[in-house]
Each structure stands twice: as structure tokens, then as C-alpha cells.
Design an enzyme around this catalytic site. Structure first.
Site, PDB file in Angstrom:
ATOM      1  N   THR A  82      24.355 -25.344  -8.494  1.00  0.00           N
ATOM      2  CA  THR A  82      24.382 -25.211  -9.948  1.00  0.00           C
ATOM      3  C   THR A  82      25.122 -23.946 -10.340  1.00  0.00           C
ATOM      4  O   THR A  82      25.165 -22.977  -9.583  1.00  0.00           O
ATOM      5  CB  THR A  82      22.955 -25.123 -10.521  1.00  0.00           C
ATOM      6  N   THR A 133      25.943 -20.182  -8.691  1.00  0.00           N
ATOM      7  CA  THR A 133      25.858 -20.379  -7.245  1.00  0.00           C
ATOM      8  C   THR A 133      26.988 -21.276  -6.768  1.00  0.00           C
ATOM      9  O   THR A 133      27.652 -20.987  -5.761  1.00  0.00           O
ATOM     10  CB  THR A 133      24.496 -20.995  -6.868  1.00  0.00           C
ATOM     11  N   ARG A 150      18.648 -23.820 -19.620  1.00  0.00           N
ATOM     12  CA  ARG A 150      17.227 -24.114 -19.487  1.00  0.00           C
ATOM     13  C   ARG A 150      16.996 -25.503 -18.879  1.00  0.00           C
ATOM     14  O   ARG A 150      15.976 -25.745 -18.233  1.00  0.00           O
ATOM     15  CB  ARG A 150      16.526 -24.040 -20.841  1.00  0.00           C
ATOM     16  N   THR A 161      18.100 -28.950 -13.777  1.00  0.00           N
ATOM     17  CA  THR A 161      17.594 -29.598 -12.561  1.00  0.00           C
ATOM     18  C   THR A 161      16.355 -30.447 -12.825  1.00  0.00           C
ATOM     19  O   THR A 161      15.857 -31.100 -11.909  1.00  0.00           O
ATOM     20  CB  THR A 161      17.242 -28.539 -11.497  1.00  0.00           C
ATOM     21  N   LYS A 180       5.521 -29.373  -1.519  1.00  0.00           N
ATOM     22  CA  LYS A 180       4.559 -30.467  -1.376  1.00  0.00           C
ATOM     23  C   LYS A 180       5.052 -31.498  -0.369  1.00  0.00           C
ATOM     24  O   LYS A 180       4.273 -32.038   0.428  1.00  0.00           O
ATOM     25  CB  LYS A 180       4.312 -31.135  -2.731  1.00  0.00           C
ATOM     26  N   ARG A 213      -2.645  -3.470  13.364  1.00  0.00           N
ATOM     27  CA  ARG A 213      -3.340  -3.770  14.629  1.00  0.00           C
ATOM     28  C   ARG A 213      -4.780  -4.174  14.370  1.00  0.00           C
ATOM     29  O   ARG A 213      -5.317  -5.072  15.010  1.00  0.00           O
ATOM     30  CB  ARG A 213      -3.300  -2.554  15.552  1.00  0.00           C
ATOM     31  N   HIS A 219     -10.677  11.134   5.941  1.00  0.00           N
ATOM     32  CA  HIS A 219     -11.540  10.030   5.524  1.00  0.00           C
ATOM     33  C   HIS A 219     -11.590   9.891   4.007  1.00  0.00           C
ATOM     34  O   HIS A 219     -12.656   9.762   3.399  1.00  0.00           O
ATOM     35  CB  HIS A 219     -12.935  10.189   6.115  1.00  0.00           C
ATOM     36  N   GLU A 235      -2.171  13.490  11.683  1.00  0.00           N
ATOM     37  CA  GLU A 235      -1.813  12.068  11.737  1.00  0.00           C
ATOM     38  C   GLU A 235      -0.546  11.781  10.939  1.00  0.00           C
ATOM     39  O   GLU A 235       0.385  11.142  11.425  1.00  0.00           O
ATOM     40  CB  GLU A 235      -2.959  11.216  11.188  1.00  0.00           C
ATOM     41  N   ASN A 277     -21.366  12.064  -4.988  1.00  0.00           N
ATOM     42  CA  ASN A 277     -21.370  13.186  -5.921  1.00  0.00           C
ATOM     43  C   ASN A 277     -20.428  14.274  -5.427  1.00  0.00           C
ATOM     44  O   ASN A 277     -20.496  14.656  -4.265  1.00  0.00           O
ATOM     45  CB  ASN A 277     -22.785  13.761  -6.054  1.00  0.00           C
ATOM     46  N   ARG A 334     -26.668  15.644  -5.960  1.00  0.00           N
ATOM     47  CA  ARG A 334     -25.691  16.679  -6.327  1.00  0.00           C
ATOM     48  C   ARG A 334     -26.078  18.034  -5.716  1.00  0.00           C
ATOM     49  O   ARG A 334     -25.224  18.846  -5.391  1.00  0.00           O
ATOM     50  CB  ARG A 334     -25.607  16.763  -7.858  1.00  0.00           C
TER      51      ARG A 334
END
Length: 529
Positions: A37, A40, A67, A70, A140, A218, A281, A333, A423, A443
Site C-alpha cells: 500500500t 510502502t 483511512r 485494507t 487468529k 536469571r 536493598h 554492584e 517508618n 517510629r
């Protein structure tokens, strides 16, 4: 359901033309007829390929600004027909419908249009209709049809054709179909999420999220948990968009902690001076400003040297050799920063297990973003905590107002507390954390733990007094009783920043006055669970 099925006819209609010509040439060289189309088809013809226009196939020209082109039985019949069912084959023959064995479609760039800040009408015009309809039809009917929605799958299609004498396997077509449905789901999620914002619907009846696989991990938090990392398609600087210069792949915990570190350090604009955050952490174990990044790192490191080992380091400026030299003295790390110079990269190259990431920029701490968390049977959705407090927003609650130096440290402590699990209690002195208490049910315990950590570092550094002496303290939520406040005072804090709003505020204020503390209220809390 047959296994091998040949490709004899392909319909190609793509917005992203990356690799298009080479792929079209490869298909044509294998004797596959090409349908296409608009732009393309033009691109393929300019490359010397023979292409049949879909308009010729349907007998209708493209209309209504493209619009409608296809959405026709000649296209959808060719995609949906079951080739092993007699009445389907008879219908194709009766109506002159030829089978389409390969559909190659990528959709109008809706997400990119939104990201560019386009207006409502432009965004609407970039919602693809024919593309998703064809993709879903082909997916599908994957028993017979291959559907490609990603440039990354071009080579895999050609490999299948070469391996199976011009055909593809059912397993391969199933994989393509799954990818296709995920793409249309993500596309619809992007449209519906944008529209919810555009029409002012903060909590629409249905909400969808989507992502693109960035990395198979992993394992998750623990080795018995499977995990993967997905990008959401936004361009927010951070771990998802960073360039990794060295080191092994990031783990689940690395990614989570690195995100926490970079979001925290992004609170400090480069114009306000160098800053460093060290995370362990998902909690800060040291945050500091300095005259240089090297000094900021060393001051952050001195908050809790023990916890910093094996941690994540985030910087708000260009990583230099001097800072890298200091960081390299212990096991780290991940290091993440907007940029890194050649000297820093050369130093880190000797640390093969250290990951170095650069993001190109800091994240905007004030950007409104969705944040969600899964719960059994659903998920919670909220705005990201973009709460920001300035000196003008504070209310002095005590007889004594904070000094200028205390005020600067209070605002710094408040910013850090926003990123500490509740806290949260944070002691700060001279622009550096000196004690952090996180994630406690009480706290008082958080205040006590932070003070213990400060005293421990005093012992490590050979200091006469705990660095908490003469510090300020931030609490992410109000003090329900005076006991937590008194714990901070006993540790040596001289000023306090907290939201206020407790039923016992008067009692807490009176205790602060009796202890000679300055205390300010923010009117805002920063729970982080």
C-alpha cells in the site's frame, strides 16, 4: 492444524521502513509475490521490486486520507480463510480471493506522536485502524498465516524459509501470533491511557499497561523465582534507558535498587552542586552533597560504610576519574550517572563485575507518572510521589525557628526521607546523611536505629562524638507521640522537620520547646511502603 505451510504471497504495509527494502528483496528472491500500500509500495518499487497495489486487489482506491484501504474482503478473506476447509476454499474461488500467507505490518506511530507533544487531533489521526484489524486477523489464522509486526523478526522469517524449503513451522507462526497480539494490546493500551488523560479521566473504568521485553533475567528476588525486565516505552532517563558500558547483566535486585538510587539522586539538580546517593536493598544508606562528586561520594560513604559494601551508587553529574578511583576501593554492584569520562571508564574497566550505566540526563523528579503495585486479584494505581517542599512551604511550630544552616539541612533531610521506606527517620548534618532508620514498625525504633548507625560510624572514623550530635532530623510522617522526637533529641538532633497533623501535635511541640529544638511542619507526608 498443519505444521509446515509455504509462503507464496506477502502483504507488506509498514510505517517504520527500517530494513524494508532488504526484506522485500529477500522475499522476492525466494519467489514470493508482494502486495503493498501507499508509501510502502512506492519504496519497494523504487528499489526495483514488482509490487501489486492493494487498491488493484480490492478494486477500490485508497480514500478518506488513507483511512480506508485494507478493510475489504479481498484482504481479510485472504488472511482469515482456513485453507483446509472446503467451504472456505470454495468461497475464495467464488469471490476471487487469493490467500495471503505473510502479513508484515507495523502501526502508525501513535506513541511517538504523543511523546512529541502533538495536539489532540494529530494524535487521533495517528491511531491505526486497518493495521490492527489485519494483524488480529492474521494472528487468529496462524495455522496458515505468518504475521510480522516487528522489524527484529525479519531475519527469523528468512531463516525459516531457508530451513524449511520456503515454508514455516506452526511453532514459529504461533510465536509470531503471540507477539502480534501483544503489540496490538500495547497499542490499544497506549491509546486508551492517552485518551484518559486527554479527556480528564484519572480513574477510567478499564486500565491497561504494556511493556516490551528488555531482558530475560536469571531469576527474580530469589533464585526460585523467574523474572524478566520490560520497558514501558517512555524516554524517562533511568535504568530502563541507560547505556551499560561494562559488567555482567543486571539482576532483578540490581535493577530495582539502581532505579531507587537514580530517582533519589535526580532530586538534586546539577546546578545545586554535586550529589551522591548510595542504596542498599532499595533504601539509602548514605546521601550527601559536596564541592566535587568525589567529596559527595566520600561523605555519603561515611554515613554507613558497612552497608555501602555491595551497594548501588548514583551520581548527579559526570563521573570523573578521581571519583571512580575512590568508588573502586570497595566492591560496588552498580554505578549510574548521567555521564562518565574516559578516565573513569578506564578505572572501572579493571573491575569486571562492576556495572557502569550512563543515562544522558537526570530524571525529572516533578514529572507526573503512574505508579502501580500488584495485589491479589488486582493492582493499585497512584500518581508517583512528586511532592516537593521549599522553605516557603514550611510552618515553624516551635518557639525557636531553625537557623539558616539548619533549614538547609532540614530540606535536604526531607528530600532523602521521601526515598526511605516507612517508618523513615533521617539524620543530616552539613548536607550529608549521618544516620538512616528505615522500614520499622515503630517510629521510635527507626529513630533509635539511625542513632545507633551514627554512633557506629563515629567509632569507625575515630570521632569523639556521634555525627548525629548537632544534626537535624526528618520524619516522613508525623510523630504520634513525643517519644520518637525525644529519641532524636537524645541522639543530638537540634531541629526537626515533619508533616505535623497528629492529634497530639501540641504535646509534641511542647516537648520540642522543652528540649530547645526548632521544629517545622511541611503539611505533607512521604509514606513509602
Amino acid at each position: 492444524m498443519s505444521n509446515l505451510h509455504p509462503i507464496r504471497r506477502a502483504l507488506i504495509s509498514v510505517s517504520d521502513k527500517t530494513g524494508l527494502v532488504a526484506f522485500g528483496q529477500a522475499l522476492a528472491a525466494r519467489g514470493i509475490a508482494l502486495l503493498s500500500t501507499g508509501g510502502t509500495a512506492r519504496t519497494l518499487r523504487e528499489a526495483g521490486l514488482e509490487v501489486t497495489d492493494v487498491a488493484e486487489l480490492t478494486g477500490f482506491p485508497e480514500m478518506m486520507d488513507g483511512r480506508v484501504k485494507t478493510l475489504h474482503p479481498a484482504v481479510h478473506g485472504g488472511l482469515l480463510a482456513l485453507r483446509d476447509k472446503d467451504d472456505h476454499v470454495q468461497a475464495m474461488e467464488q469471490h476471487g480471493i487469493a490467500p495471503i500467507d505473510l502479513l508484515v505490518v507495523n502501526l502508525y506511530p501513535f506513541e511517538a506522536t504523543v511523546a512529541q507533544g502533538a495536539g489532540y487531533d494529530d494524535c487521533i489521526e495517528n491511531i491505526d485502524i486497518g493495521g490492527p484489524a489485519m494483524i488480529r486477523a492474521a494472528a487468529k489464522n496462524h495455522a496458515f498465516v505468518n504475521v510480522v509486526v516487528d522489524v527484529a523478526d525479519y531475519d527469523a522469517v528468512l531463516e525459516q524459509l531457508d530451513t524449511h524449503d520456503g515454508a514455516t513451522t506452526l511453532a514459529f507462526r504461533q510465536q509470531l501470533a503471540q507477539t502480534a497480539y501483544a503489540r496490538t494490546a500495547a497499542y490499544d493500551a497506549a491509546v486508551s491511557t492517552w485518551m484518559a488523560g486527554a479527556i480528564g479521566a484519572p480513574a477510567p473504568r478499564r486500565r491497561a499497561f504494556a511493556g516490551t521485553l528488555a531482558q530475560n533475567l536469571r531469576y527474580g528476588e530469589n533464585p526460585h523465582q523467574s523474572a524478566a525486565f520490560y520497558r514501558d516505552g517512555t524516554d524517562r532517563p533511568g535504568v530502563a534507558t541507560a547505556v551499560q558500558h561494562q559488567g555482567k547483566e543486571l539482576s532483578y535486585n540490581n535493577i530495582n535498587d539502581t532505579d531507587a538510587a537514580f530517582e533519589l539522586v535526580s532530586e538534586f539538580a546539577p546546578g545545586d552542586g554535586p550529589a551522591c546517593a548510595i542504596i542498599k536493598h532499595a533504601n539509602p544508606c548514605g546521601v550527601a552533597r559536596g564541592e566535587t562528586l568525589q567529596q559527595a561520594y566520600l561523605r555519603a560513604f561515611d554515613c554507613d560504610r558497612t552497608s555501602a559494601f555491595g551497594g548501588i551508587i548514583a551520581l548527579n553529574g559526570r563521573l570523573d576519574g578521581a571519583t571512580a578511583e575512590e568508588i573502586a576501593k570497595i566492591f560496588t554492584e552498580v554505578v549510574i550517572a548521567p555521564e562518565a569520562d574516559d578516565a573513569a571508564k578506564e578505572i572501572f574497566a579493571k573491575k569486571k563485575n562492576l556495572r557502569l550505566l550512563t543515562t544522558g540526563a537526570l530524571a525529572d523528579p516533578l514529572a507526573a507518572l503512574p505508579a502501580f503495585r500488584q495485589v491479589a486479584g488486582g493492582f493499585l494505581l497512584q500518581d508517583k510521589d512528586c511532592g516537593h517542599i521549599t522553605a516557603a512551604d514550611l510552618t515553624v511550630a516551635t518557639k525557636r525557628a531553625p537557623t539558616e544552616a539548619e533549614l538547609a539541612d532540614l530540606l535536604f533531610a526531607w528530600t532523602v526521607a521521601k526515598h526511605v521506606k516507612s517508618n523513615a527517620i533521617v539524620y543530616v548534618k552539613d548536607g550529608a546523611t549521618v544516620g538512616v532508620g528505615a522500614g520499622q514498625m515503630s517510629r521510635v525504633d527507626s529513630a533509635n536505629i539511625a542513632a545507633i548507625k551514627a554512633q557506629r560510624m563515629a567509632n569507625t572514623l575515630g570521632l569523639k562524638d556521634s555525627p548525629a550530635k548537632g544534626s537535624v532530623v526528618a520524619s516522613d510522617a508525623f510523630f504520634p507521640f513525643a517519644d520518637g522526637l525525644m529519641e532524636a533529641a537524645a541522639a543530638g538532633a537540634t531541629a526537626v522537620i515533619q508533616p505535623g497533623g497528629s492529634m497530639r501535635d501540641d504535646e509534641v511541640i511542647a516537648a520540642a520547646d522543652a528540649a530547645g529544638l526548632a521544629m517545622v511542619f511541611t503539611g505533607m507526608r512521604h509514606f513509602r511502603h
